[in-house]
Design a protein around this motif. Sequence first.
Motif, PDB file in Angstrom:
ATOM      1  N   THR A   6     -18.275  40.143  62.226  1.00 45.01           N
ATOM      2  CA  THR A   6     -18.547  38.741  61.917  1.00 45.01           C
ATOM      3  C   THR A   6     -19.735  38.685  60.959  1.00 45.01           C
ATOM      4  N   PRO A   7     -19.693  37.806  59.935  1.00 42.70           N
ATOM      5  CA  PRO A   7     -20.818  37.729  59.001  1.00 42.70           C
ATOM      6  C   PRO A   7     -22.139  37.475  59.737  1.00 42.70           C
ATOM      7  N   HIS A   8     -23.232  38.108  59.232  1.00 40.80           N
ATOM      8  CA  HIS A   8     -24.519  38.051  59.926  1.00 40.80           C
ATOM      9  C   HIS A   8     -24.997  36.637  60.179  1.00 40.80           C
ATOM     10  N   ASN A   9     -24.900  35.800  59.120  1.00 36.19           N
ATOM     11  CA  ASN A   9     -25.471  34.464  59.253  1.00 36.19           C
ATOM     12  C   ASN A   9     -24.640  33.553  60.154  1.00 36.19           C
ATOM     13  N   LEU A  10     -23.469  34.032  60.613  1.00 36.58           N
ATOM     14  CA  LEU A  10     -22.653  33.212  61.507  1.00 36.58           C
ATOM     15  C   LEU A  10     -22.610  33.780  62.930  1.00 36.58           C
ATOM     16  N   GLN A  11     -23.420  34.842  63.164  1.00 36.63           N
ATOM     17  CA  GLN A  11     -23.334  35.469  64.484  1.00 36.63           C
ATOM     18  C   GLN A  11     -24.033  34.646  65.551  1.00 36.63           C
ATOM     19  N   ALA A  12     -25.078  33.897  65.151  1.00 36.61           N
ATOM     20  CA  ALA A  12     -25.772  33.067  66.130  1.00 36.61           C
ATOM     21  C   ALA A  12     -24.866  31.909  66.526  1.00 36.61           C
ATOM     22  N   PRO A  13     -24.783  31.597  67.809  1.00 37.50           N
ATOM     23  CA  PRO A  13     -23.932  30.480  68.238  1.00 37.50           C
ATOM     24  C   PRO A  13     -24.528  29.136  67.843  1.00 37.50           C
ATOM     25  N   THR A  14     -23.645  28.162  67.732  1.00 33.76           N
ATOM     26  CA  THR A  14     -24.082  26.805  67.384  1.00 33.76           C
ATOM     27  C   THR A  14     -24.190  25.974  68.655  1.00 33.76           C
ATOM     28  N   ARG A  15     -25.248  25.169  68.752  1.00 35.91           N
ATOM     29  CA  ARG A  15     -25.367  24.269  69.905  1.00 35.91           C
ATOM     30  C   ARG A  15     -24.974  22.865  69.466  1.00 35.91           C
ATOM     31  N   LEU A  16     -24.048  22.279  70.231  1.00 32.02           N
ATOM     32  CA  LEU A  16     -23.547  20.957  69.861  1.00 32.02           C
ATOM     33  C   LEU A  16     -23.328  20.181  71.151  1.00 32.02           C
ATOM     34  N   PHE A  17     -23.930  19.014  71.291  1.00 32.30           N
ATOM     35  CA  PHE A  17     -23.785  18.181  72.491  1.00 32.30           C
ATOM     36  C   PHE A  17     -24.040  18.990  73.759  1.00 32.30           C
TER      37      PHE A  17
END
Lengths: 311, 288
Positions: free
Chosen positions: B123-134
């Motif tokens: 997975t691309p490095h800059n997309l490995q961190a999860p996103t927090r939403l609601f």
Amino acid sequence: MKWIALALFAAVALLLPFVAGDFYVNLASQIFIAAIFALSLNLLVGFGGMTSLGHASYLGVAAYLSALMTTRYGFGHGAAALISILGTVAMAAFFGLIALRATGLGFLMITLALSQVLWGLAYRMSGITNGDNGIAGLTRPAPFGISLESPAAFYWFSLLAAIIAFVMMTIFVSSAFGSSLKGVRDQPRRMAALGFNPWMIRWITFVYAGFWGGIAGLLYVYYNKYIHPTSLSTTSSAEALLGVIAGGSGTLAGPAVGATLVLLLKNYASAYVERWNMLLGLVFLFIVLVMPTGIVPGLQKLASRLWRRPS
Amino acid sequence: MQFWIIQGLNSLSLGGLLFLLSSGFSLIFGLMRLANLTHGAFFMLGTYFGAIALRDYSGLNLWVTAIGAGIIVAALGGLFERLVLTRLKTNPLGQVLVTLGMAFIISDACLVLWGGDSIPVPTPHNLQAPTRLFGFVFPTYRLVLVAIAIATAIGLYILIDRTRLGAMIRAGVDDRQMARAVGIPVSRLFTIVFCLGAGIAGAAGVLGGPILSAYPGLDADMLPLALIVVILGGIGSLFGAFIGSFIIGFIYTFGTVLFPELAYIILFLPMIFVIAFRPQGLFGRLGT
């Protein structure tokens, strides 16, 4: 000419187990099984104009049912064979209801999708089918107390089955029903206007082809004493379809010849190279591009072209 | 609740991936009346290209690789169309059989070249961190994948509905003879559409890589999904492929999680249902 060929075939078939070694006797048994399978597919492809890419479903399901009944549920071979064939025919009846909603390419895609689903099930439901390990340790039946364990005994058994299958399918396509099937293949609207029910004619043929596919599956599992999900794969369906088309679809004996050639090629090639799938693909390209009507008519055409060129 | 939302997102991303796979199949079928059974193999070829390129050349990123693999697969598809399929114009069954033969050749070639072990696609490095939403945590890559699928859908819609090329393709779909008669180069369109379809499948293979990874048999896993999507959505309809992809994405994901052994059966229930009541598919105009 036809009678000479038939007599020659009969002589070879009768003498083979006495003169040839076990390897060739076993090979011949495999050829009979492949021929029954190809003939059953030819009912759909050649006589019905329904190109199915999922015919391995019937072979595989009958084989799996028989294997499961005898090992897991402790049925005898007679009962297991009956249940497998009934189950396969019921499945063919159901699949026919779905696939025959479409014709042509739609039919092809639906049969392919259905068979891929079964292939996936055989892999994934490992609790029942043992998944990728397959089911091993199967036995051959002993009809009327005659053991089929020896190559020669199994040879006679499969030869008998192949002859019965050939005769039954020949009767099927030469009957009045067979004529109406060919009519539906060529002129479905005209046949409907004449009061025939094209859908019903196709469906009956579909179920009948499934029945013989199931018989081939039983013989297949008896011969191998083992069953693996690959027997349900597209490769397995495609091999049979290649046999039908290579031999000449819509002819009576052509698919048996084609199936023989595919099987010999597979056995011969796998002794030298591991790449059977690639070879199968190349043969597909070759047959379709060079001999689309089958090997026998294709060779005749090629020969006549070569004859004409010098003049 | 957490479970349903996370699985819902997984369904959406699988649906997006399926759309990238089946849109090309649907385009090709719509114009050429050709069931392209090589499509799963094109997808797998893309995944392998991506996996190998990203493993061996550390400077590449996933997006460049996806575009590159798309172009290579499109070129291969174009060659195949020009050299083989055009010779079989009058033999639709023959065309299907050669695409099947080609699928065998490609999948076996992948096995020879890259072996039987699965190769992961990072997975691309800059997309490995999860996103927090609601208050929920989402894997970012899957969200991006859905966005890409929607962008592709919009792009294809504009191409088909708003451009001159699209108008010619639609004319070819509706009446091939008439389109030829008014001077539309239908056979060149065939090549363009085949390249486009193959290219999207190849790029989709790379984009699906981080979720699926490259392994032998990937083609045989993906092809039936594409078939089911287009049979469900209506063969030749882009909108049908879009809706069908997300329906199958949801059914397959929830089926696998809730009834792992029966996922395959659940998968083809909607197909049976649609075929029984609407044999041309949900949004299909063409008779099959």
